[in-house]
Write an enzyme that holds these catalytic residues in place. Sequence first.
Site, PDB file in Angstrom:
ATOM      1  N   GLY D  50      12.580  78.067  39.640  1.00  0.00           N
ATOM      2  CA  GLY D  50      13.799  77.290  39.555  1.00  0.00           C
ATOM      3  C   GLY D  50      14.493  77.802  38.318  1.00  0.00           C
ATOM      4  N   CYS D  51      15.780  77.555  38.223  1.00  0.00           N
ATOM      5  CA  CYS D  51      16.540  78.091  37.113  1.00  0.00           C
ATOM      6  C   CYS D  51      16.044  77.503  35.792  1.00  0.00           C
ATOM      7  CB  CYS D  51      17.994  77.693  37.292  1.00  0.00           C
ATOM      8  SG  CYS D  51      19.148  78.997  36.966  1.00  0.00           S
ATOM      9  N   GLN D  52      15.597  76.274  35.841  1.00  0.00           N
ATOM     10  CA  GLN D  52      15.437  75.508  34.616  1.00  0.00           C
ATOM     11  C   GLN D  52      13.983  75.336  34.209  1.00  0.00           C
ATOM     12  OE1 GLN D  52      17.791  73.147  32.985  1.00  0.00           O
ATOM     13  NE2 GLN D  52      19.492  74.311  33.799  1.00  0.00           N
ATOM     14  N   SER D  53      13.149  74.955  35.150  1.00  0.00           N
ATOM     15  CA  SER D  53      11.765  74.679  34.818  1.00  0.00           C
ATOM     16  C   SER D  53      10.898  75.531  35.725  1.00  0.00           C
ATOM     17  CB  SER D  53      11.476  73.190  35.042  1.00  0.00           C
ATOM     18  OG  SER D  53      10.085  72.977  35.102  1.00  0.00           O
ATOM     19  N   ALA D 118      18.143  72.497  39.969  1.00  0.00           N
ATOM     20  CA  ALA D 118      17.522  73.806  39.851  1.00  0.00           C
ATOM     21  C   ALA D 118      16.161  73.689  39.184  1.00  0.00           C
ATOM     22  CB  ALA D 118      18.443  74.725  39.068  1.00  0.00           C
TER      23      ALA D 118
END
Lengths: 405, 405, 141, 141
Positions: D50-53, D118
């Site tokens: 995911g983009c974030q985590s 994300a």
Amino acid sequence: MFDIKKIRDDFPILSRKVYGKNLIYLDNAATTQKPLCVIEKISEMYSSFNANVHRAVHFLSDASTNEYEAARTVIKNFINAEKSSEIIFTKGTTDAINLVAFSYGERFIEKGDVILVAESEHHSNIVPWQMLCQRKHAILKSIPINDKGEIDFDKYIELLTEKVKIVAVAQVSNSLGTINDIRKIIEKAHEFNAKVLIDGAQGVQHFKTDVQELNCDFYVFSGHKIYAETGIGVLYGKHELLEQMPPYQGGGDMIKSVSFAKTEYADLPLKFEAGTPNYMGAVSLGEAIKYITQIDLENIQTYETELANYAEEKLETVENLKKIGTAAKKTGVVSFQLGNIHPYDAGMILDKLGIAVRTGTHCAEPVMHHFGILGTIRASFAFYNTKEEIDELCLGLLRVQKMFH
Amino acid sequence: MFDIKKIRDDFPILSRKVYGKNLIYLDNAATTQKPLCVIEKISEMYSSFNANVHRAVHFLSDASTNEYEAARTVIKNFINAEKSSEIIFTKGTTDAINLVAFSYGERFIEKGDVILVAESEHHSNIVPWQMLCQRKHAILKSIPINDKGEIDFDKYIELLTEKVKIVAVAQVSNSLGTINDIRKIIEKAHEFNAKVLIDGAQGVQHFKTDVQELNCDFYVFSGHKIYAETGIGVLYGKHELLEQMPPYQGGGDMIKSVSFAKTEYADLPLKFEAGTPNYMGAVSLGEAIKYITQIDLENIQTYETELANYAEEKLETVENLKKIGTAAKKTGVVSFQLGNIHPYDAGMILDKLGIAVRTGTHCAEPVMHHFGILGTIRASFAFYNTKEEIDELCLGLLRVQKMFH
Amino acid sequence: MTTEEVQNQIIEEFSLFDDWMDKYEMIIEMGNELTPYNEKYKTPANIINGCQSRVWLNADYIDGKVIFTADADAIIAKGIIALLMNILSNRTPKEIIETELFCIDRIGLHQNLSPTRANGLVLMIKQIKNYAIAYQAKTNE
Amino acid sequence: MTTEEVQNQIIEEFSLFDDWMDKYEMIIEMGNELTPYNEKYKTPANIINGCQSRVWLNADYIDGKVIFTADADAIIAKGIIALLMNILSNRTPKEIIETELFCIDRIGLHQNLSPTRANGLVLMIKQIKNYAIAYQAKTNE
Ligand SMILES: Cc1ncc(COP(=O)(O)O)c(C=O)c1O
Ligand SMILES: Cc1ncc(COP(=O)(O)O)c(C=O)c1O
């Protein structure tokens, strides 16, 4: 039920005056007017739900991303694509065709390959292919039309060879209104393993389109011609083709990871949506499609057909009027000349009567060459137009003739 | 006079609630909110003046074309371009950079040429150049930044050779807030006859930009980051450069004449505006710029500087907060880490408090690599933000720390 | 008569009509009366390409004065050309350069000369001024 | 307990809290108690980007049941993973495939699982189901 009064009330601009006269807007092939629900949706979004999409964890961003992706789903269902990831948001039809010409072309077009485009295409479905052919030393050929403005199917078949890689044809011609038999065109092209791009800019708003049933490889259209905002359009492409194509533009959101050494591209549809997308435009397009879906595209088609038939007949009664484009199957557009009156002169006078038509070449110069003319007067219809407006157009044309006797 | 109460009233979204809390919108570097005058202008245009631009002779088309071209003039004056024809409307910053990378690159970049891009650039100012270099077998090099997040000027000078054809640098870094000394960068590049593209996406809304004084070759920015609609952006280019560049996209309006044998391209700016432009977006951008011009960009800058200084100081008081990006000259953005709390966790909790910040890599992964981190929490400001909001942010951060002690 | 006087006269003539239809009739009439344009001057160099109506312009410099002849394929465009010829042809370069075309606005035909109307007329006026500038430069050599 | 029963139990537990802060505290606690993930399984193949985590997922098939272990670098994501593991790990492929995750919505965490967040969690659930389908196919061979 199709209630024309109610529908006209849905479009605020239709009640405005022009030079003190009622506006009669017959330039719908250029761009359509917007229903109040679309205008209000835009205001509401900017007043309550605006944030950049995809990248944030906060409430507003979530809300706008949800609206954006919901619009994608609405469009997927509207044209019956198989997957939402087959719906790429672009700036418009022109942008979408350029995307395909560049990206598909970059990967698959080689020296000596042939691209077929109908003689009746809009410039936006000619020039990108010309540019591709120049870059790749491929060959652009035009599929001739007959004197009714229909694609000459026999000549098309003659042109089809194993060298043909792409066939690009409009669903409906914007200058003539011809409904092309794209189903047959697609079928034949596939026999030669050519891919087919359908320019739906003048089709998608007039009748039900099912991309899976058509089996076209690419389908493109503009939001502003289907009652939504400017600056938004759609590219549908078959998943396996889009997968194989390299990205068109580089930027934010279209990548998985970036370093100066190596950049990995994101999955579909984001691979083709570099930068902040026009999410508000997309939402407006979703709203516009919901609006016409609720009226029902079949009702729209029935009404528009009646209107078009009326217009075709009524215009016959205008002396010296010569239609350009007399295909057996037409929709939305009547193009004509009025004696030897210059279309520009006619347009100027009609304008003063509050009647907005388009005059000139309609970005389809090869069509004009075909008919050996410099331009036409074009009236184009939407489902908010009325028979009375067509009567006014005919009266206007008489007035024009009186002035330039 | 800068009346923050009045200004906040101009932005409808600022009075909305999120989870029952006042919205505190600190994600302005991602996208800005829109003043009522812009929202109303859009509604008014769609309700009264909508028609496709440039090609018709009727009243509505004239009106919308005039609005569109007036917006171009507003922008020309705003960044002090020499001519209106140097202002090209694009979809956004990303689209504009891709246009230059493709079109300038197609004509002028050859095998072995070098393109310099700062390590701190947004992906949109890296990937298009990477793609160009791949196509042309040119070489992309990154200009290193120091540990404050400033471009290392000595290293930049070392990288400059006669092989360098393009230098692409942001006016302000979106992930760190660093104001780059673009004047010096441009001057030096020109000594080597390199062209310079300035990515103004994070600069144009914060202080007065004069492209002639800067003497940059290209300047780009996005409408949605300067209080206008999504789907519109600007490419400024020096006239003689734009003249020499081949068109980027093909389609309607960008041509003088089309036949299957030969197509002649239109003059600037239309050469680069294929297809129906996002004229409504352009008009909204003109309106937004009129709005901030009336407040006065100097007043805005003064207020924003005060706000930024307050934020920088106030955040110092938060325990364990480590700023990423400590350049001497900064604007608009504070990026930081909070102990070893994951930015995503912090963002989730702040969100529930009504505070919208951005977390992650901010589309600038090379910056994150430089600092050896996976992401930051970024608060970014506009002139409608207040010191009270910054206080709330700090309280929110304390709350976050309590949860993840 | 100065170019200003000619323009005032035109304004007066048009002021007789309230209705735009009558004004257009007048314009059309002026177009029909325009000095015929020599077909051999319909060269690519003399064409001013607007999207909609083609306009031709030819200039000769005789005895210190610029003689313009012009044509258009649309009659309304031709009428406006006739009007412009009345004002600007057979003048010295200086006169042409200094003339401000205020009458177009005043008689309500500004729409035809809006730079966004694709009829070539704005470009024609530009071209007229360019000729005048060029001939003036030549004279001063 | 069936997956439905586990979910009902989770809903009941969360219903004790009115405040989202308390719910998050609970999620965080669950994250802290998650079975440790074997670092050697932090392979590129097991990462769900995911983009974030970042989220990792590993699956083993033992005695007709799929044993999942998972991890995330953000604690809230990890907490939700713990919750999912409670429901879906140590189940037969059939059970996993047939489970509808209704509890996420009911306890008000749907935002964390919106496909547009994300954070990799939606992709993780997809991946869990894919493993189950693959193992089921293997069993039926
Ligand atoms: C410095 C910078 N460059 C480029 C971009 C890309 O702008 P857009 O997404 O509007 O194309 C952004 C914004 O995300 C930015 O901050
Ligand atoms: C058939 C057809 N194709 C392409 C276009 C180009 O669409 P757009 O200008 O929205 O990109 C148009 C409209 O002008 C059209 O009618």
